[in-house]
Design an enzyme around this catalytic site. Structure first.
Site, short mmCIF file in Angstrom:
data_model
loop_
_atom_site.label_atom_id
_atom_site.label_comp_id
_atom_site.label_asym_id
_atom_site.label_seq_id
_atom_site.Cartn_x
_atom_site.Cartn_y
_atom_site.Cartn_z
N ILE B 104 0.81 -1.22 0.00
CA ILE B 104 0.00 0.00 0.00
C ILE B 104 0.84 1.26 0.00
O ILE B 104 0.32 2.37 -0.09
CB ILE B 104 -0.98 0.05 1.19
CG1 ILE B 104 -0.23 -0.17 2.50
CG2 ILE B 104 -2.10 -0.96 1.02
CD1 ILE B 104 -1.09 0.07 3.73
N GLY B 105 2.15 1.13 0.13
CA GLY B 105 2.98 2.32 0.12
C GLY B 105 4.42 1.93 -0.16
O GLY B 105 4.82 0.80 0.09
N LYS B 106 5.15 2.87 -0.69
CA LYS B 106 6.56 2.59 -0.94
C LYS B 106 7.39 3.75 -0.48
O LYS B 106 6.98 4.91 -0.60
CB LYS B 106 6.80 2.35 -2.44
CG LYS B 106 6.90 0.87 -2.74
CD LYS B 106 7.34 0.58 -4.14
CE LYS B 106 7.12 -0.91 -4.37
NZ LYS B 106 7.25 -1.31 -5.74
N GLY B 107 8.56 3.45 0.05
CA GLY B 107 9.46 4.51 0.45
C GLY B 107 10.86 4.16 0.03
O GLY B 107 11.07 3.16 -0.65
N ALA B 108 11.78 4.98 0.46
CA ALA B 108 13.15 4.80 0.02
C ALA B 108 13.77 3.53 0.60
O ALA B 108 14.56 2.87 -0.05
CB ALA B 108 13.97 6.00 0.45
N PHE B 109 13.41 3.19 1.83
CA PHE B 109 14.11 2.11 2.50
C PHE B 109 13.25 0.87 2.66
O PHE B 109 13.60 -0.05 3.37
CB PHE B 109 14.61 2.58 3.86
CG PHE B 109 15.49 3.76 3.74
CD1 PHE B 109 16.57 3.73 2.86
CD2 PHE B 109 15.23 4.92 4.46
CE1 PHE B 109 17.39 4.83 2.71
CE2 PHE B 109 16.06 6.02 4.31
CZ PHE B 109 17.14 5.98 3.44
N GLU B 111 8.95 -0.81 2.19
CA GLU B 111 7.58 -0.73 1.73
C GLU B 111 6.64 -0.71 2.92
O GLU B 111 7.01 -1.08 4.02
CB GLU B 111 7.24 -1.97 0.90
CG GLU B 111 8.00 -2.06 -0.39
CD GLU B 111 7.74 -3.37 -1.10
OE1 GLU B 111 7.78 -3.38 -2.32
OE2 GLU B 111 7.49 -4.38 -0.42
N LYS B 127 5.53 -1.95 8.00
CA LYS B 127 6.54 -1.15 7.31
C LYS B 127 7.89 -1.85 7.42
O LYS B 127 8.27 -2.25 8.52
CB LYS B 127 6.60 0.24 7.95
CG LYS B 127 7.51 1.21 7.26
CD LYS B 127 7.24 2.63 7.75
CE LYS B 127 8.21 3.63 7.18
NZ LYS B 127 7.81 5.01 7.48
N ASP B 221 8.88 16.48 9.28
CA ASP B 221 8.57 15.89 7.98
C ASP B 221 7.05 15.85 7.76
O ASP B 221 6.52 14.90 7.22
CB ASP B 221 9.16 14.48 7.91
CG ASP B 221 9.34 14.01 6.47
OD1 ASP B 221 9.34 14.88 5.57
OD2 ASP B 221 9.44 12.80 6.25
N1 LIG Z 1 -0.30 2.68 9.26
C1 LIG Z 1 -0.59 2.86 7.98
N2 LIG Z 1 -1.82 2.55 7.52
C2 LIG Z 1 -2.12 2.74 6.23
N3 LIG Z 1 -1.27 3.24 5.30
C3 LIG Z 1 -0.03 3.54 5.69
C4 LIG Z 1 0.38 3.38 7.05
N4 LIG Z 1 1.66 3.77 7.14
C5 LIG Z 1 2.02 4.17 5.90
N5 LIG Z 1 1.02 4.04 5.02
C6 LIG Z 1 1.03 4.35 3.57
O1 LIG Z 1 2.34 4.16 3.06
C7 LIG Z 1 2.85 5.39 2.58
C8 LIG Z 1 4.33 5.50 2.88
O2 LIG Z 1 4.51 5.41 4.26
P1 LIG Z 1 5.57 6.27 5.01
O3 LIG Z 1 5.38 7.69 4.63
O4 LIG Z 1 5.51 5.93 6.44
O5 LIG Z 1 6.89 5.65 4.39
P2 LIG Z 1 8.15 6.31 3.79
O6 LIG Z 1 7.78 7.22 2.71
O7 LIG Z 1 9.09 5.20 3.51
O8 LIG Z 1 8.79 7.06 5.01
P3 LIG Z 1 8.69 8.60 5.45
O9 LIG Z 1 7.28 8.95 5.69
O10 LIG Z 1 9.45 8.60 6.72
O11 LIG Z 1 9.31 9.39 4.37
C9 LIG Z 1 2.01 6.48 3.25
O12 LIG Z 1 1.96 7.65 2.50
C10 LIG Z 1 0.66 5.80 3.37
O13 LIG Z 1 -0.06 5.90 2.17
#
Ligand SMILES: Nc1ncnc2c1ncn2[C@@H]1O[C@H](COP(=O)(O)OP(=O)(O)OP(=O)(O)O)[C@@H](O)[C@H]1O
Lengths: 243, 488
Positions: B104-109, B111, B127, B221
């Protein structure tokens, strides 16, 4: 040369180290079985934590516990533990091998789902969700044990659970004994003696509360335990009994 | 070995571990921390457990006539909960204990996935974070402390953390799943909000940020992707402690390089390529739907990239002059601008340009003429997007709450009022508020891909293997959270 060593007091019985403690006050707060809680669950968690930490303490002296330095699993002058092989034949092993075997053996048991179940306990889950349902059904109700009761039965621990705990405890004690008698100076060099003493005092306090060690098992460290006793470390505090 | 007088048993023992191997010394250091943590925690557990029992007894007394049978049942029930909790403390969770429903989400380090715990069937958001990437930055220990405090805070404005565990490669965070998606996705969908809707989200954000500040932390952030929507349509700030601090977006040197114009790292040139359709962001108007949509697309890609988006960061953060809590209020101002206008105030073709605009905010903050804002809204935005010493909120959140834009807001009941958009969910694993299809096409971050290629993600920790100092105590479980969520 051993004649002379016997008369010399081991380092861990000398001041200031013998009175060095990280944790002040009585351990009973964290030892006594919490009210209404399943005893099996309490034993399992504590054994798990003792093992985890003992493993780490051995990890800091491991580099000194070589087959050359410790050709046997000694726990003081004149005492060497031997390992029983599959045929119950006693084997004299270097301490490091012995301890490796012990830790692996314990690890195998602690990670065995049939002895130390960790997954959500089906009987517990249903009981919480539907309080009216019967709680007596035990998943470990192996054939022939139907009418019996044992420690941890309710939590799904097997009938031999308590015996296994005692066997684990006995082996863990030996690792303590070897570290105290052979590697305590290293512990002091690393300034870990307060941590190690408290950890051991906790270990013994727990053993007493649940009768996990036999009198003869603790012989190699009896003077230390007696000293802890004199220092009041095992005093029961009345309030914690109420937990 | 022991020397000195045998009479008083007192020995003088010069300590010296200088000849010990560095790995032994490291282990000793780690062990010390672990033992101390263990005893502090054990006592805390005992105290909390005792409190719960006392509360139950008070409950029983308070309820007046209760049959003995019922009292017994209540006590048994507490015992079962406590026993389950003990079991959880013993549980070594492993990634295999969770089944992935969807990414449901992706980040640098890593998912974020929607997962289901195999044995209980409970749903969580998981995460994953690559440890190797995190070790590269040394702020981890401090970051971990922040994370723990926030997890402990029990605040309704911060995403709850239930468990965390690690294997050789990843750190795993098991959080509550917020099914409503995030504010970025919502903005992509609705393009702009009216003032009433904006007021609702901004007011909720004010309380959320205030909650973080009251705990003594700075979020640093705040951006639409970190503002998550729960099942009722209310917001929560996403878990951040762990990632904040090792993202490049917080790396002073990185900013410095950007400001000096040497922004040609591979990631930024990628972004440049993606953004190349857009000629000049500042002159986007509502009539230029296509261009806005292009910006939105790249906006999401930006969120997946290692660089992250700088759009919401206060100038003082990357000017390296030191900053305080008020930097979060700047971010809020930029988000409010985006809600009402449709794009963030300093959006530009590439990150470098955005930085330049933010630093020169005085000449670059521009309200498009064709979008009519109420004077209160514009005044609030200008009060937030301003130099840190004059910024609204500098002297606490009350300054912002008192702003005329928020007239009529009942701050005490904000979390219980009806939200403007309430997710319409078909099941507990409904992911329709997440861009799941899009995510399938998002390339895996390079560091992650490298690890996966090595194929060592299955690597298990051997017995006694060190897990590294910064992660000690990271196996986090908390009774209250678990009980509330029905985890017990
Ligand atoms: N607890 C959660 N429930 C539902 N969706 C989530 C949750 N945590 C994160 N997400 C989804 O995943 C996406 C990315 O998460 P998050 O922003 O935590 O990760 P990141 O981009 O790797 O790290 P950062 O926010 O520290 O830059 C969020 O924008 C959101 O859409």
């Amino acid at each position: 040369p051993s004649g002379q060593r016997i008369t010399q007091k081991p380092l861990f019985l000398c001041k200031p180290f013998v009175t060095s403690q990280l944790v002040k006050g009585s351990f009973s707060t964290i030892v006594v079985l919490p009210r209404y809680v399943d005893q099996g669950e309490w034993l399992a968690l504590n054994l798990f934590e003792f093992f985890d930490m003992l493993n780490k303490f051995y990890g800091v002296v491991q580099e000194f516990c070589t087959p050359q330095a410790c050709p046997s699993m000694s726990a003081g002058p004149g005492l060497d533990y031997s390992w029983l092989d599959a045929n119950k034949k006693p084997l004299r092993l270097p301490a490091t091998t012995y301890i490796e075997y012990v830790l692996q053996w314990i690890s195998n048991r602690i990670n065995d789902e049939s002895i130390f179940p960790t997954k959500a306990n089906p009987s517990t889950t249903t009981a919480v969700n539907a309080p009216s349902s019967s709680v007596s059904s035990s998943p470990a109700g192996a054939a022939g044990t139907a009418g019996q009761t044992w420690i941890g039965k309710e939590g799904g621990f097997p009938p031999n659970f308590y015996v296994t705990c005692k066997a684990i405890y006995k082996q863990m004690f030996r690792v303590f004994a070897h570290i105290y008698h052979t590697h305590f100076a290293k512990i002091v060099h690393m300034s870990l003696e307060a941590h190690f003493n408290s950890f051991f005092a906790h270990f013994i306090h727990f053993a007493r509360a649940f009768e996990l060690l036999e009198r003869r098992d603790i012989e190699p460290l009896r003077p230390l335990i007696d000293s802890f006793e004199e220092q009041g470390l095992f005093k029961d505090n009345e309030r914690s009994r109420e937990q | 070995q022991a020397s000195g007088s045998l009479k008083d048993d007192y020995v003088v023992f010069p300590r010296d571990d200088s000849t010990f191997s560095s790995s032994t010394r490291e282990r000793a250091k780690a062990l010390k921390v672990k033992v101390e943590l263990h005893y502090n925690q054990s006592v805390a557990y005992a105290v909390e457990r005792n409190q719960r029992r006392v509360e139950l007894e008070q409950d029983i007394v308070g309820e007046g006539k209760m049959s003995e049978e019922r009292k017994k049942r209540r006590r048994q029930q507490l015992g079962k909960q406590e026993s389950s909790f003990l079991r959880l403390r013993r549980m070594r969770l492993h990634a295999d204990d969770f089944v992935t429903v969807k990414v449901i989400g992706k980040g640098a380090f890593g998912e974020v996935r929607l997962v289901q715990k195999r044995d209980t069937g409970k749903i969580y958001a998981m995460k994953t974070l690559l440890k190797s990437e995190m070790f590269k930055k040394d702020q981890l220990a401090h970051v971990k402390a922040e994370r723990d405090v926030l997890a402990d805070s029990d605040s309704p404005w911060v995403v709850n953390l239930f468990y965390s565990f690690q294997d050789a490669v990843y750190l795993y965070l098991i959080m509550e799943f917020l099914p409503g998606g995030d504010l970025m996705t919502m903005l992509i969908k609705y393009e702009i909000f009216g003032e009433d809707v904006t007021r609702f989200y901004m007011a909720q954000c004010v309380l959320a940020i205030e909650a973080v500040h009251k705990l003594g932390f700075i979020h640093r952030d705040i951006k639409p992707d970190n503002i998550l929507i729960d099942k009722d349509g209310h917001i929560k700030l996403s878990d951040f402690g762990l990632s904040t601090g090792f993202h490049k977006t917080h790396d002073q040197k990185y900013y410095q390089r950007l400001l000096e114009g040497s922004s040609n790292t591979p990631e930024t040139s990628n972004n440049r390529a993606r953004n190349s359709v857009m000629v000049d962001a500042i002159h986007l108007t509502v009539s230029n739907r296509n261009q806005i949509n292009t910006w939105r697309k790249s906006r999401r890609l930006m969120a997946y990239s290692t660089v992250g988006t700088p759009d919401y960061i206060a100038p003082e953060i990357f000017l390296n002059k030191g900053y305080g809590q008020e930097c979060d209020w700047w971010s809020l101002g930029t988000i409010m601008f985006e809600c009402l206008v449709g794009w963030p105030p300093f959006c530009a073709e590439d990150a470098h340009e955005t930085y330049r605009k933010i630093v020169n905010w005085q000449s670059q903050l521009y309200f498009p003429e064709e979008i009519i804002l109420s004077p209160e809204a514009e005044d609030l935005i200008r009060g937030l997007i301003t130099s840190s010493d004059k910024r609204l909120g500098k002297r606490g959140a009350d300054e912002i709450k008192a702003h005329p834009f928020f007239n009529g807001v009942n701050w005490d009941s904000l979390r219980s009022i009806e939200a403007p958009f309430k997710p319409n969910l078909s099941s507990i694993t409904d992911t329709s508020y997440f861009p799941t299809e899009e995510l399938e096409n998002v390339p895996t971050a390079p560091a992650l891909a490298a690890v996966m290629a090595e194929g060592n993600s299955q690597q298990q920790l051997a017995i006694g293997e060190e897990t590294g100092l910064p992660f000690i105590g990271y196996t986090y479980k908390r009774f209250e959270h678990l009980k509330k969520s029905g985890g017990l």
